[in-house]
Design a protein around this motif. Structure first.
Motif, PDB file in Angstrom:
ATOM      1  N   GLY A   3       0.688  -1.256  -0.093  1.00 40.28           N
ATOM      2  CA  GLY A   3      -0.091   0.133  -0.188  1.00 40.28           C
ATOM      3  C   GLY A   3       0.861   1.228   0.331  1.00 40.28           C
ATOM      4  N   SER A   4       1.787   1.282   0.590  1.00 43.55           N
ATOM      5  CA  SER A   4       2.660   2.574   0.720  1.00 43.55           C
ATOM      6  C   SER A   4       3.470   2.750  -0.559  1.00 43.55           C
ATOM      7  CB  SER A   4       3.741   2.452   1.782  1.00 43.55           C
ATOM      8  OG  SER A   4       4.552   1.544   1.768  1.00 43.55           O
ATOM      9  N   ARG A   5       3.995   1.573  -1.149  1.00 42.47           N
ATOM     10  CA  ARG A   5       4.427   1.714  -2.466  1.00 42.47           C
ATOM     11  C   ARG A   5       3.647   2.210  -3.699  1.00 42.47           C
ATOM     12  NH1 ARG A   5       9.136  -2.452  -4.126  1.00 42.47           N
ATOM     13  NH2 ARG A   5      10.336  -2.166  -2.322  1.00 42.47           N
ATOM     14  N   LEU A   6       2.291   1.693  -3.365  1.00 38.40           N
ATOM     15  CA  LEU A   6       1.220   2.240  -4.189  1.00 38.40           C
ATOM     16  C   LEU A   6       0.989   3.634  -3.944  1.00 38.40           C
ATOM     17  CD1 LEU A   6      -1.105   1.570  -6.323  1.00 38.40           C
ATOM     18  CD2 LEU A   6      -2.550   1.281  -4.308  1.00 38.40           C
ATOM     19  N   VAL A   7       0.856   4.168  -2.993  1.00 39.17           N
ATOM     20  CA  VAL A   7       0.625   5.696  -2.846  1.00 39.17           C
ATOM     21  C   VAL A   7       1.545   6.434  -3.368  1.00 39.17           C
ATOM     22  CG1 VAL A   7       0.390   7.287  -0.959  1.00 39.17           C
ATOM     23  CG2 VAL A   7      -1.023   5.200  -0.567  1.00 39.17           C
ATOM     24  N   PHE A   8       3.061   5.968  -2.915  1.00 39.13           N
ATOM     25  CA  PHE A   8       4.279   6.627  -3.374  1.00 39.13           C
ATOM     26  C   PHE A   8       4.326   6.652  -5.018  1.00 39.13           C
ATOM     27  CE2 PHE A   8       8.815   6.964  -4.262  1.00 39.13           C
ATOM     28  CZ  PHE A   8       9.067   8.319  -3.980  1.00 39.13           C
ATOM     29  N   GLN A   9       3.916   5.410  -5.601  1.00 44.48           N
ATOM     30  CA  GLN A   9       3.811   5.518  -7.115  1.00 44.48           C
ATOM     31  C   GLN A   9       2.812   6.610  -7.687  1.00 44.48           C
ATOM     32  OE1 GLN A   9       5.978   4.138  -8.841  1.00 44.48           O
ATOM     33  NE2 GLN A   9       5.305   4.295 -10.828  1.00 44.48           N
ATOM     34  N   LEU A  10       1.657   6.509  -7.165  1.00 50.92           N
ATOM     35  CA  LEU A  10       0.567   7.227  -7.617  1.00 50.92           C
ATOM     36  C   LEU A  10       1.029   8.619  -7.555  1.00 50.92           C
ATOM     37  CD1 LEU A  10      -2.639   5.704  -5.995  1.00 50.92           C
ATOM     38  CD2 LEU A  10      -2.103   5.786  -8.487  1.00 50.92           C
ATOM     39  N   LEU A  11       1.584   9.167  -6.584  1.00 47.80           N
ATOM     40  CA  LEU A  11       2.319  10.408  -6.255  1.00 47.80           C
ATOM     41  C   LEU A  11       3.334  10.639  -7.457  1.00 47.80           C
ATOM     42  CD1 LEU A  11       2.380  13.190  -4.716  1.00 47.80           C
ATOM     43  CD2 LEU A  11       4.135  12.030  -3.474  1.00 47.80           C
ATOM     44  N   LYS A  12       4.075   9.815  -7.576  1.00 49.53           N
ATOM     45  CA  LYS A  12       5.028   9.909  -8.827  1.00 49.53           C
ATOM     46  C   LYS A  12       4.546  10.014 -10.116  1.00 49.53           C
ATOM     47  CE  LYS A  12       7.734   6.302  -7.677  1.00 49.53           C
ATOM     48  NZ  LYS A  12       9.099   5.555  -8.087  1.00 49.53           N
ATOM     49  N   ILE A  13       3.309   9.050 -10.288  1.00 50.35           N
ATOM     50  CA  ILE A  13       2.526   9.301 -11.605  1.00 50.35           C
ATOM     51  C   ILE A  13       1.929  10.687 -11.862  1.00 50.35           C
ATOM     52  CG2 ILE A  13       0.474   8.500 -12.617  1.00 50.35           C
ATOM     53  CD1 ILE A  13       1.201   5.735 -11.554  1.00 50.35           C
ATOM     54  N   VAL A  14       1.467  11.209 -10.865  1.00 52.16           N
ATOM     55  CA  VAL A  14       0.810  12.734 -10.862  1.00 52.16           C
ATOM     56  C   VAL A  14       1.972  13.719 -11.218  1.00 52.16           C
ATOM     57  CG1 VAL A  14      -0.333  14.352  -9.674  1.00 52.16           C
ATOM     58  CG2 VAL A  14      -1.125  12.168  -9.486  1.00 52.16           C
ATOM     59  N   VAL A  15       3.047  13.616 -10.495  1.00 56.30           N
ATOM     60  CA  VAL A  15       4.198  14.531 -10.473  1.00 56.30           C
ATOM     61  C   VAL A  15       4.874  14.496 -11.909  1.00 56.30           C
ATOM     62  CG1 VAL A  15       6.395  15.325  -9.509  1.00 56.30           C
ATOM     63  CG2 VAL A  15       4.681  14.953  -8.137  1.00 56.30           C
ATOM     64  N   GLY A  16       4.865  13.249 -12.206  1.00 57.07           N
ATOM     65  CA  GLY A  16       5.412  12.921 -13.618  1.00 57.07           C
ATOM     66  C   GLY A  16       4.693  13.464 -14.614  1.00 57.07           C
ATOM     67  N   PHE A  17       3.361  13.135 -14.635  1.00 51.69           N
ATOM     68  CA  PHE A  17       2.465  13.554 -15.564  1.00 51.69           C
ATOM     69  C   PHE A  17       2.285  15.252 -15.930  1.00 51.69           C
ATOM     70  CE2 PHE A  17      -1.610  14.752 -17.447  1.00 51.69           C
ATOM     71  CZ  PHE A  17      -1.533  13.970 -18.501  1.00 51.69           C
ATOM     72  N   VAL A  18       2.333  15.911 -14.711  1.00 54.30           N
ATOM     73  CA  VAL A  18       2.363  17.247 -14.584  1.00 54.30           C
ATOM     74  C   VAL A  18       3.584  17.926 -15.160  1.00 54.30           C
ATOM     75  CG1 VAL A  18       1.984  19.360 -13.189  1.00 54.30           C
ATOM     76  CG2 VAL A  18       0.325  17.387 -12.856  1.00 54.30           C
ATOM     77  N   SER A  19       4.621  17.358 -14.744  1.00 52.52           N
ATOM     78  CA  SER A  19       6.033  17.911 -15.255  1.00 52.52           C
ATOM     79  C   SER A  19       6.318  17.554 -16.528  1.00 52.52           C
ATOM     80  CB  SER A  19       7.004  17.182 -14.463  1.00 52.52           C
ATOM     81  OG  SER A  19       7.047  17.245 -13.070  1.00 52.52           O
ATOM     82  N   ALA A  20       5.805  16.420 -17.048  1.00 47.99           N
ATOM     83  CA  ALA A  20       6.032  16.186 -18.677  1.00 47.99           C
ATOM     84  C   ALA A  20       5.139  17.272 -19.307  1.00 47.99           C
ATOM     85  CB  ALA A  20       5.408  14.684 -18.916  1.00 47.99           C
ATOM     86  N   LEU A  21       3.902  17.280 -18.786  1.00 44.73           N
ATOM     87  CA  LEU A  21       3.021  18.383 -19.635  1.00 44.73           C
ATOM     88  C   LEU A  21       3.846  19.926 -19.636  1.00 44.73           C
ATOM     89  CD1 LEU A  21      -0.506  17.583 -18.095  1.00 44.73           C
ATOM     90  CD2 LEU A  21       0.477  17.265 -20.648  1.00 44.73           C
ATOM     91  N   VAL A  22       4.181  20.340 -18.485  1.00 42.84           N
ATOM     92  CA  VAL A  22       4.635  21.658 -18.337  1.00 42.84           C
ATOM     93  C   VAL A  22       6.363  21.731 -19.289  1.00 42.84           C
ATOM     94  CG1 VAL A  22       5.907  23.265 -16.798  1.00 42.84           C
ATOM     95  CG2 VAL A  22       3.769  22.020 -16.208  1.00 42.84           C
ATOM     96  N   LEU A  23       6.899  20.745 -19.211  1.00 38.74           N
ATOM     97  CA  LEU A  23       8.269  20.663 -20.059  1.00 38.74           C
ATOM     98  C   LEU A  23       7.838  20.383 -21.663  1.00 38.74           C
ATOM     99  CD1 LEU A  23      10.610  19.027 -17.777  1.00 38.74           C
ATOM    100  CD2 LEU A  23      10.615  21.208 -18.210  1.00 38.74           C
ATOM    101  N   CYS A  24       7.004  19.735 -21.714  1.00 39.97           N
ATOM    102  CA  CYS A  24       6.500  19.498 -23.247  1.00 39.97           C
ATOM    103  C   CYS A  24       6.181  20.847 -23.653  1.00 39.97           C
ATOM    104  CB  CYS A  24       5.373  18.680 -23.352  1.00 39.97           C
ATOM    105  SG  CYS A  24       4.611  18.393 -24.906  1.00 39.97           S
ATOM    106  N   SER A  25       5.227  21.546 -22.750  1.00 42.40           N
ATOM    107  CA  SER A  25       4.595  22.891 -23.372  1.00 42.40           C
ATOM    108  C   SER A  25       5.465  23.857 -23.672  1.00 42.40           C
ATOM    109  CB  SER A  25       3.538  23.284 -22.400  1.00 42.40           C
ATOM    110  OG  SER A  25       2.440  22.051 -22.471  1.00 42.40           O
ATOM    111  N   LEU A  26       6.676  24.076 -22.584  1.00 40.28           N
ATOM    112  CA  LEU A  26       7.686  24.850 -22.732  1.00 40.28           C
ATOM    113  C   LEU A  26       8.562  24.808 -24.008  1.00 40.28           C
ATOM    114  CD1 LEU A  26       8.492  25.517 -18.961  1.00 40.28           C
ATOM    115  CD2 LEU A  26       7.203  27.114 -20.355  1.00 40.28           C
ATOM    116  N   PHE A  27       8.626  23.555 -24.258  1.00 38.52           N
ATOM    117  CA  PHE A  27       9.594  23.219 -25.217  1.00 38.52           C
ATOM    118  C   PHE A  27       8.751  23.404 -26.709  1.00 38.52           C
ATOM    119  CE2 PHE A  27      10.654  20.545 -28.828  1.00 38.52           C
ATOM    120  CZ  PHE A  27      12.008  20.282 -28.489  1.00 38.52           C
TER     121      PHE A  27
END
Length: 151
Positions: A3-27
């Motif tokens: 469960g703790s790994r799942l929560v941490f992975q979900l957090l990484k998914i959200v941060v990764g998706f938002v970061s990917a969108l921002v850097l893609c858009s700035l590019f």
């Protein structure tokens, strides 16, 4: 399932998706507007950054469902290959870019290479934050079974 790994992975998914969108858009924004930049004018850089952030929200709303499906499948099947994330994001970027192409055009639209590269940037950023540990929350295979992707 951990469960703790799942929560941490979900957090990484959200941060990764938002970061990917921002850097893609700035590019994208920098790639499309770099030809008309005055030397070191702060208002232009502010406009490019603001445009990039607005573009991130627009792209995010359009690719949320297909990207979510790719992320879900990658998590379920523990897909950790950089190539898969680059290809998936590149295909989404190419599909978005060609979505509005009219019938009168006989080739690729101008700017296709920039849009495709922005998709690759997004895929690489997402993989770096969350994709390389996809499926790490799932139960480990039995001790006798071999796992091909090590954590």
């Amino acid at each position: 399932m951990n469960g703790s790994r799942l929560v941490f992975q979900l957090l990484k998914i959200v941060v990764g998706f938002v970061s990917a969108l921002v850097l893609c858009s700035l590019f994208l924004t920098w790639g499309f507007f770099q030809w008309d930049l005055p030397e070191d004018h702060p208002a232009v850089w502010g406009a490019i950054t603001g445009t990039g952030l607005v573009t991130a929200s627009v792209i995010g709303s359009v690719v949320a469902v297909p990207a979510g499906l790719v992320i879900l499948l990658a998590e379920l099947f523990r897909v950790r290959s950089l190539l898969v994330y680059l290809a998936g994001a590149g295909l989404m970027a190419f599909g978005l870019w060609t979505l509005g192409a009219g019938d009168s055009q006989t080739g690729l639209r101008p700017g296709t290479s920039v849009a495709l590269a922005a998709g690759f940037v997004a895929g690489a950023v997402y993989w770096g934050i969350a994709g390389r540990t996809a499926g790490s929350w799932r139960a480990r295979p039995a001790s006798g079974a071999r796992e091909t992707n090590a954590d």
